[in-house]
Design a protein around this motif. Sequence first.
Motif, PDB file in Angstrom:
ATOM      1  N   VAL A  40      -3.282   2.707  10.761  1.00  0.00           N
ATOM      2  CA  VAL A  40      -3.647   2.597   9.345  1.00  0.00           C
ATOM      3  C   VAL A  40      -2.456   2.130   8.514  1.00  0.00           C
ATOM      4  O   VAL A  40      -2.583   1.252   7.645  1.00  0.00           O
ATOM      5  N   VAL A  41      -1.288   2.696   8.779  1.00  0.00           N
ATOM      6  CA  VAL A  41      -0.085   2.293   8.038  1.00  0.00           C
ATOM      7  C   VAL A  41       0.246   0.829   8.312  1.00  0.00           C
ATOM      8  O   VAL A  41       0.617   0.073   7.394  1.00  0.00           O
ATOM      9  N   ALA A  42       0.115   0.410   9.566  1.00  0.00           N
ATOM     10  CA  ALA A  42       0.385  -0.994   9.897  1.00  0.00           C
ATOM     11  C   ALA A  42      -0.570  -1.925   9.149  1.00  0.00           C
ATOM     12  O   ALA A  42      -0.158  -2.981   8.636  1.00  0.00           O
ATOM     13  N   LEU A  43      -1.835  -1.545   9.066  1.00  0.00           N
ATOM     14  CA  LEU A  43      -2.798  -2.366   8.322  1.00  0.00           C
ATOM     15  C   LEU A  43      -2.448  -2.413   6.837  1.00  0.00           C
ATOM     16  O   LEU A  43      -2.551  -3.472   6.193  1.00  0.00           O
ATOM     17  N   LEU A  44      -2.034  -1.279   6.284  1.00  0.00           N
ATOM     18  CA  LEU A  44      -1.654  -1.256   4.869  1.00  0.00           C
ATOM     19  C   LEU A  44      -0.437  -2.142   4.608  1.00  0.00           C
ATOM     20  O   LEU A  44      -0.376  -2.847   3.592  1.00  0.00           O
ATOM     21  N   VAL A  45       0.523  -2.102   5.516  1.00  0.00           N
ATOM     22  CA  VAL A  45       1.708  -2.951   5.359  1.00  0.00           C
ATOM     23  C   VAL A  45       1.323  -4.424   5.443  1.00  0.00           C
ATOM     24  O   VAL A  45       1.810  -5.263   4.663  1.00  0.00           O
ATOM     25  N   GLY A  50       0.585  -9.485   2.958  1.00  0.00           N
ATOM     26  CA  GLY A  50      -0.301 -10.642   2.875  1.00  0.00           C
ATOM     27  C   GLY A  50      -1.136 -10.693   1.623  1.00  0.00           C
ATOM     28  O   GLY A  50      -2.170 -11.386   1.604  1.00  0.00           O
ATOM     29  N   ALA A  51      -0.722  -9.981   0.571  1.00  0.00           N
ATOM     30  CA  ALA A  51      -1.498  -9.968  -0.672  1.00  0.00           C
ATOM     31  C   ALA A  51      -1.713 -11.369  -1.246  1.00  0.00           C
ATOM     32  O   ALA A  51      -2.838 -11.713  -1.642  1.00  0.00           O
ATOM     33  N   PRO A  52      -0.690 -12.228  -1.307  1.00  0.00           N
ATOM     34  CA  PRO A  52      -0.948 -13.582  -1.825  1.00  0.00           C
ATOM     35  C   PRO A  52      -1.957 -14.361  -0.989  1.00  0.00           C
ATOM     36  O   PRO A  52      -2.803 -15.080  -1.535  1.00  0.00           O
ATOM     37  N   LEU A  53      -1.881 -14.207   0.334  1.00  0.00           N
ATOM     38  CA  LEU A  53      -2.820 -14.921   1.196  1.00  0.00           C
ATOM     39  C   LEU A  53      -4.241 -14.391   1.027  1.00  0.00           C
ATOM     40  O   LEU A  53      -5.206 -15.168   0.948  1.00  0.00           O
ATOM     41  N   LEU A 101     -10.794  -6.814  -9.046  1.00  0.00           N
ATOM     42  CA  LEU A 101     -10.369  -5.522  -8.514  1.00  0.00           C
ATOM     43  C   LEU A 101      -9.698  -5.654  -7.152  1.00  0.00           C
ATOM     44  O   LEU A 101      -8.720  -4.959  -6.867  1.00  0.00           O
ATOM     45  N   PHE A 102     -10.216  -6.517  -6.302  1.00  0.00           N
ATOM     46  CA  PHE A 102      -9.618  -6.680  -4.978  1.00  0.00           C
ATOM     47  C   PHE A 102      -8.178  -7.177  -5.090  1.00  0.00           C
ATOM     48  O   PHE A 102      -7.273  -6.667  -4.411  1.00  0.00           O
ATOM     49  N   ALA A 103      -7.955  -8.157  -5.943  1.00  0.00           N
ATOM     50  CA  ALA A 103      -6.607  -8.696  -6.104  1.00  0.00           C
ATOM     51  C   ALA A 103      -5.654  -7.634  -6.645  1.00  0.00           C
ATOM     52  O   ALA A 103      -4.511  -7.500  -6.178  1.00  0.00           O
ATOM     53  N   ARG A 104      -6.102  -6.859  -7.602  1.00  0.00           N
ATOM     54  CA  ARG A 104      -5.232  -5.827  -8.163  1.00  0.00           C
ATOM     55  C   ARG A 104      -4.992  -4.702  -7.161  1.00  0.00           C
ATOM     56  O   ARG A 104      -3.930  -4.082  -7.142  1.00  0.00           O
ATOM     57  N   LEU A 105      -5.970  -4.450  -6.312  1.00  0.00           N
ATOM     58  CA  LEU A 105      -5.813  -3.384  -5.327  1.00  0.00           C
ATOM     59  C   LEU A 105      -4.782  -3.767  -4.263  1.00  0.00           C
ATOM     60  O   LEU A 105      -3.914  -2.958  -3.912  1.00  0.00           O
ATOM     61  N   VAL A 106      -4.854  -4.985  -3.741  1.00  0.00           N
ATOM     62  CA  VAL A 106      -3.915  -5.375  -2.689  1.00  0.00           C
ATOM     63  C   VAL A 106      -2.516  -5.591  -3.256  1.00  0.00           C
ATOM     64  O   VAL A 106      -1.512  -5.269  -2.600  1.00  0.00           O
ATOM     65  N   TYR A 107      -2.414  -6.107  -4.466  1.00  0.00           N
ATOM     66  CA  TYR A 107      -1.091  -6.216  -5.079  1.00  0.00           C
ATOM     67  C   TYR A 107      -0.553  -4.838  -5.469  1.00  0.00           C
ATOM     68  O   TYR A 107       0.667  -4.621  -5.469  1.00  0.00           O
ATOM     69  N   GLY A 108      -1.448  -3.920  -5.805  1.00  0.00           N
ATOM     70  CA  GLY A 108      -1.014  -2.549  -6.056  1.00  0.00           C
ATOM     71  C   GLY A 108      -0.449  -1.890  -4.816  1.00  0.00           C
ATOM     72  O   GLY A 108       0.485  -1.082  -4.896  1.00  0.00           O
ATOM     73  N   SER A 112       3.173  -0.126  -4.688  1.00  0.00           N
ATOM     74  CA  SER A 112       3.312   1.286  -4.316  1.00  0.00           C
ATOM     75  C   SER A 112       4.170   1.454  -3.071  1.00  0.00           C
ATOM     76  O   SER A 112       5.086   2.290  -3.038  1.00  0.00           O
ATOM     77  N   LEU A 113       3.892   0.671  -2.027  1.00  0.00           N
ATOM     78  CA  LEU A 113       4.681   0.782  -0.802  1.00  0.00           C
ATOM     79  C   LEU A 113       6.115   0.310  -1.021  1.00  0.00           C
ATOM     80  O   LEU A 113       7.061   0.916  -0.499  1.00  0.00           O
ATOM     81  N   GLY A 114       6.286  -0.757  -1.784  1.00  0.00           N
ATOM     82  CA  GLY A 114       7.635  -1.255  -2.029  1.00  0.00           C
ATOM     83  C   GLY A 114       8.490  -0.262  -2.794  1.00  0.00           C
ATOM     84  O   GLY A 114       9.658  -0.019  -2.446  1.00  0.00           O
ATOM     85  N   VAL A 115       7.921   0.331  -3.838  1.00  0.00           N
ATOM     86  CA  VAL A 115       8.666   1.325  -4.617  1.00  0.00           C
ATOM     87  C   VAL A 115       8.993   2.540  -3.759  1.00  0.00           C
ATOM     88  O   VAL A 115      10.116   3.065  -3.792  1.00  0.00           O
ATOM     89  N   ALA A 116       8.028   2.998  -2.964  1.00  0.00           N
ATOM     90  CA  ALA A 116       8.259   4.185  -2.135  1.00  0.00           C
ATOM     91  C   ALA A 116       9.336   3.936  -1.084  1.00  0.00           C
ATOM     92  O   ALA A 116      10.218   4.780  -0.867  1.00  0.00           O
ATOM     93  N   LEU A 117       9.286   2.790  -0.424  1.00  0.00           N
ATOM     94  CA  LEU A 117      10.288   2.494   0.604  1.00  0.00           C
ATOM     95  C   LEU A 117      11.675   2.306  -0.007  1.00  0.00           C
ATOM     96  O   LEU A 117      12.680   2.774   0.554  1.00  0.00           O
ATOM     97  N   ALA A 118      11.742   1.622  -1.149  1.00  0.00           N
ATOM     98  CA  ALA A 118      13.042   1.432  -1.801  1.00  0.00           C
ATOM     99  C   ALA A 118      13.617   2.766  -2.270  1.00  0.00           C
ATOM    100  O   ALA A 118      14.819   3.030  -2.113  1.00  0.00           O
ATOM    101  N   ALA A 119      12.773   3.615  -2.847  1.00  0.00           N
ATOM    102  CA  ALA A 119      13.246   4.932  -3.284  1.00  0.00           C
ATOM    103  C   ALA A 119      13.712   5.768  -2.098  1.00  0.00           C
ATOM    104  O   ALA A 119      14.730   6.475  -2.181  1.00  0.00           O
ATOM    105  N   THR A 120      13.000   5.689  -0.984  1.00  0.00           N
ATOM    106  CA  THR A 120      13.414   6.432   0.211  1.00  0.00           C
ATOM    107  C   THR A 120      14.753   5.933   0.729  1.00  0.00           C
ATOM    108  O   THR A 120      15.607   6.731   1.154  1.00  0.00           O
ATOM    109  N   ALA A 121      14.966   4.619   0.697  1.00  0.00           N
ATOM    110  CA  ALA A 121      16.251   4.067   1.136  1.00  0.00           C
ATOM    111  C   ALA A 121      17.392   4.577   0.261  1.00  0.00           C
ATOM    112  O   ALA A 121      18.472   4.935   0.762  1.00  0.00           O
TER     113      ALA A 121
END
Length: 354
Positions: A40-45, A50-53, A101-108, A112-121
């Motif tokens: 599931v995490v791999a699919l989310l990543v 791939g949000a632009p695609l 909604l789909f575009a905003r969801l995938v860009y969201g 969310s993942l980018g902020v979380a990973l950067a904060a964790t780093a």
Amino acid sequence: MSEALVATEVPEASVPGASGARQFWRRLRAQRAAMVAAVVVALLVLVALGAPLLTALEGQDPTTYHPSLIDSARGGVPIGSFGGVSGDHWLGVEPQTGRDLFARLVYGARVSLGVALAATAVQVFLGVVVGVAAALGNRWVDQLLSRITDIIVAMPLMIMALALLAIVPSSFPRPVLVALIIGFVAWGTIGKIARAQTLTLKELDYVAAARLSGWGTLRIARRELLPGLAAPVITYAALMVPANIAIEASLSFLGVGVKPPTPSWGQMLTSADVWYQAAPQYLLLPAAALFVTVLALTVLGDGVRTALDPRAASRLRVGTGRRQESKADTSEARKPEAGESEPRKSEAAKEGTA
């Protein structure tokens, strides 16, 4: 003592290698829930990367307004069934704005993942640096850094984040700012973990041998101590990522996190709180995405902790062995014994003759 001799004295558990990676992967694969969460995490990543695609395939973007898809007479409710779901808008459109909604969801997901990973780093970097420095420094350095760490741990994270986000100019990139603030106000726990682990490691024989061979403090920390910190730091970092996603969503929900038009799941929840009856999918979609992401990352983090902890891994092996033994006992119990089969056959033959 030569460097080669010092290197050979390092315990296998503290040096990541091919065999250690194989053991970790084998222990992780033994946990079905963790493997499902990893998928599931791999699919989310992949969705986030791939949000632009994905939005290009749909033919939409997360910022364009579509007023023609909104029924202004009904207060801005999307036209059509299921919130305006169509071939052009796979998950419908937002109320009032008509944004996809789909575009905003995938860009969201990317935000969310980018902020979380950067904060964790940031948290891992600050925590490890301060923790190792406190453990290797003299008594005054240890006391100073330990008190600073205690202050960070005792600090109410949400209140400090709200205060800092409120005073920083809006011209600063908001996702970067949110990641930095979460990282700077929440590194205390990992700092305590790094200090405690370093205090244990520096008393081991191979560290003493490195010190006697003339190695400096920085070299010992880099070559001997940091590899030993890898397992506990990775374990805690894996559990920090879902917590940071929830924090970012909470800050955006309160209106001080990521600002429009940048899409964020927390921001979408804020905008959807008055539309949950007229357009429930506007609330349910980001809430479901947030729930699934946090749950998957939490389960995966727990699986990583179990795979890196030899004691937990041994309990996992014992549990698996007991399940296999119970299955074997059950199958053996179902088989008729050799001594019982013949009398039953002879009795059946006698009854048939009679």
